[in-house]
Motif scaffolding. Structure first.
Motif, mmCIF file in Angstrom:
data_model
loop_
_atom_site.group_PDB
_atom_site.id
_atom_site.type_symbol
_atom_site.label_atom_id
_atom_site.label_comp_id
_atom_site.label_asym_id
_atom_site.label_seq_id
_atom_site.Cartn_x
_atom_site.Cartn_y
_atom_site.Cartn_z
ATOM 1 N N SER A 407 0.817 -1.214 0.000
ATOM 2 C CA SER A 407 0.000 0.000 0.000
ATOM 3 C C SER A 407 0.849 1.261 0.000
ATOM 4 C CB SER A 407 -0.910 0.006 1.230
ATOM 5 O OG SER A 407 -0.135 -0.051 2.422
ATOM 6 N N SER A 428 -2.236 -7.518 2.440
ATOM 7 C CA SER A 428 -3.351 -8.405 2.784
ATOM 8 C C SER A 428 -2.988 -9.433 3.846
ATOM 9 C CB SER A 428 -3.825 -9.140 1.521
ATOM 10 O OG SER A 428 -2.781 -9.947 1.002
ATOM 11 N N SER A 430 -1.757 -10.620 7.714
ATOM 12 C CA SER A 430 -1.641 -10.224 9.114
ATOM 13 C C SER A 430 -0.173 -10.277 9.519
ATOM 14 C CB SER A 430 -2.448 -11.167 10.006
ATOM 15 O OG SER A 430 -1.844 -12.462 10.020
#
Length: 624
Positions: A407, A428, A430
């Motif tokens: 991102s 995406s 964790s």
């Protein structure tokens, strides 16, 4: 390497250059230089003739430097040439000192390296004609010599030699480089591997169907189905113990065979050690000499300080005062508290009971040599792929796994990845999933790059990752990156610190979903009126503007910087009292840096550093 150098000149011009060259070489550390000529000149050793001198002294010098025509050089050395493995280096330099040509023993005798050095001293052009040098390839015949590597050749086909193997390499045929240990040179080989060379870090990963040549840097003895050059780096540390007075000759033969049985090359042994009161054990001394090293002794208290040896012995303790000799010695020699080969107990064959026949040995790998997994937290820079550091790019090109902040980091940066590398966005995943993926690659001995935007130390969220790596005993390093505040200065064409105006840059953020300490609130920091770069705060620009106006003048220049150095970079400039309106106008709240300060776009003023009247350590000032 070149302790004795003969400089040969004939003409007056050549002798003048010879004097200069001799002085330069002596100043550069080559003390054993002599200048020779068949003509009598001051400071020159007179010889009968050049051919006669070369014939009589060819084996007495490490290098000959001819000054004059190449023909004289060639005709003088031709009758005395023997072998590329024994002939000295021969170099020819023209009388004007423009060209320095390696003539003989370019690699083995070091003529190429010496020619390059002479060229640098003279400001001349080095002329090298060996194929690997012309193509910029590794010189396989002397690779690793300065690091103490030894070289072996193996081939499943009879009649092949090192020469035929080198032809495969210089003809760019498919080659695999196996690096199952590390040192300074293996890192360099990784960086400089030509396109036709594939790198493998484990023997199991070598695809023999796809390579004509294997270059293996390893201390291990392995059987190979293709032509192979083995380089044996000095990375093995051997600890030994024995009964007093064990037979030297049989001991050396036996331990060499035992090392071969555990598939380790004695040529990779760097050091041999034992307890200090065994330093006179002739068998140990003979073994160390056979390995090209010396015996190192350790005091009992040093050996006892090695914790958690795998095979401590109460019997050994009663006899020597230490619980471990061979394993502890290997650990101390290597600097590592683990063992490639744990203690082996051996009895010499053919020696009757009651006579000295038992010995032990253990082997450790030199610290830093183990091909462990590697993790690098790399700063990607502000966005432009060309602004990642040289080291960061090199790591991206070498990595087995690139886990990048999708991102925040442009996908273009991952294009540096080598073929076959796994590239994953962490957006995406964790934190636990990221850790699991990185640990999987690390435990396999592979190289992981965790790619963060800007500089990892600035709002990079790396502390939790370092805590995980620390807890798992996973080694890592941090590669700094260019931060967006530096990119902002470049894009705004501004100097963020200006003498006598602003000497402080504040990197901070506003209080949004993540609170900031009261003492670091923008209203407090604004008292300094420093150049302020505010991260992660465009969403709360109303509050930012309100707090800054408590101390900054309303007309203080500001800039709203979106995706600095990305392809879609945008910048809006204005005044502090219109900051929130400027942010709303931009329509951007993510990947935005707010810059505030009177230095934005400022011009004028002059530093003292280059003022003609200013004196400093490198220049004396004078009146303006």
């Amino acid at each position: 390497m070149h302790e004795r150098i003969a400089i040969i000149a004939i003409t007056e011009t050549g002798i003048a250059l010879g004097h200069s060259l001799k002085s330069l070489l002596v100043a550069d550390g080559f003390a054993g230089c002599g200048l020779f000529s068949s003509r009598a000149f001051e400071g020159v050793e007179t010889i009968e003739s050049v051919p006669a001198f070369v014939r009589q002294s060819f084996g007495s010098f490490d290098a000959f430097i001819f000054i004059g025509s190449l023909g004289i050089c060639v005709r003088s050395i031709a009758p005395v040439l023997q072998s590329k493995h024994t002939d000295p280096a021969v170099i020819n330099c023209d009388e004007s000192g423009r060209f320095v040509q390696s003539v003989l023993s370019g690699h083995t005798g070091g003529a190429n390296a010496l020619a390059g050095r002479l060229a640098r001293l003279l400001g001349a052009q080095a002329v090298l004609s060996t194929s690997s040098d012309v193509q910029g390839l590794w010189p396989l015949d002397i690779l690793g010599r300065e690091e103490g590597w030894s070289v072996e050749f193996a081939s499943p086909v009879a009649g092949e030699s090192m020469t035929t193997v080198m032809a495969v390499f210089v003809n760019h045929e498919p080659t695999t480089l196996l690096l199952d240990v590390r040192d300074s040179l293996t890192d360099q080989l990784e960086r400089t591997a030509p396109p036709f060379v594939t790198i493998a870090y484990r023997f199991e990963d070598v695809d023999f169907s796809a390579c004509r040549l294997l270059i293996a840097v390893t201390p291990r003895l392995i059987e190979v189905p293709v032509q192979t050059i083995f380089y044996r780096p000095k990375v093995l540390c051997v600890g030994v113990g024995s009964e007093r007075g064990i037979d030297s000759e049989r001991f050396v033969r036996s331990i060499m065979a035992e090392l071969a049985a555990v598939r380790l090359s004695p040529r990779s042994i760097r050091s041999v050690g034992s307890v200090d009161f065994k330093m006179d054990e002739q068998a140990f001394i003979a073994f160390a000499e056979a390995c090209g090293t010396t015996l190192t002794g350790f005091a009992p208290e040093q050996l006892e300080s090695v914790g958690l040896v795998p095979n401590p012995s109460d019997v050994v303790f009663r006899k020597t005062g230490v619980h471990s000799v061979s394993e502890a010695s290997a650990a101390l020699l290597s600097g590592e508290n683990w063992w490639l080969v744990e203690k082996q107990k051996v009895a010499l064959a053919g020696i009757p009971e009651g006579q000295p026949r038992h010995y032990t040995f253990a082997v450790s790998l030199l610290r830093g040599a183990e091909r462990r997994g590697r993790i690098a937290i790399v700063g990607a820079g502000p966005g432009d792929p060309e602004l990642v550091t040289v080291k960061g790019r090199r790591y991206l090109e070498q990595a087995d796994l690139i886990l990048y902040a999708g991102s925040l980091v442009p996908e273009k940066l991952t294009h540096y990845a080598r073929p076959g590398a796994l590239v994953r966005s962490s957006a995406s995943l964790s934190l636990e999933e990221q850790f699991a993926l990185m640990e999987q690659f690390y435990r396999q001995g592979k190289f992981v790059v965790r790619l963060h935007t800007g500089d990892p130390s600035i709002y990079g969220a790396i502390m939790e990752q370092m805590a995980f790596f620390d807890a798992g005993g996973m080694e890592y390093e941090i590669v700094p990156g260019v931060s967006s505040f530096q990119a902002a200065a470049a894009v705004l064409q501004s100097q963020f610190t200006v003498p006598e105006k602003v000497q402080t840059i504040i990197l901070t953020r506003g209080s949004g979903r993540t609170p900031v300490p009261d003492k670091e609130r923008l209203s407090e920091l604004a008292r300094a009126r420093a150049t302020m770069c505010i991260y992660l705060s465009a969403e709360w620009s109303d509050e930012v503007q309100f707090e800054l106006l408590e101390h900054y003048p309303p007309d203080t220049p500001v800039a709203v910087c979106y995706r600095l150095t990305w392809d879609d970079q945008q910048v809006w400039r204005g005044r502090l009292d219109g900051l929130s309106a400027l942010v709303r106008q931009s329509g951007k709240t993510r990947t935005v840096l707010l810059v505030v300060g009177e230095v934005i776009g400022a011009r004028g003023g002059r530093s003292k550093l280059y003022d003609p009247s200013f004196t400093h350590g490198f220049r004396e000032g004078h009146g303006a």
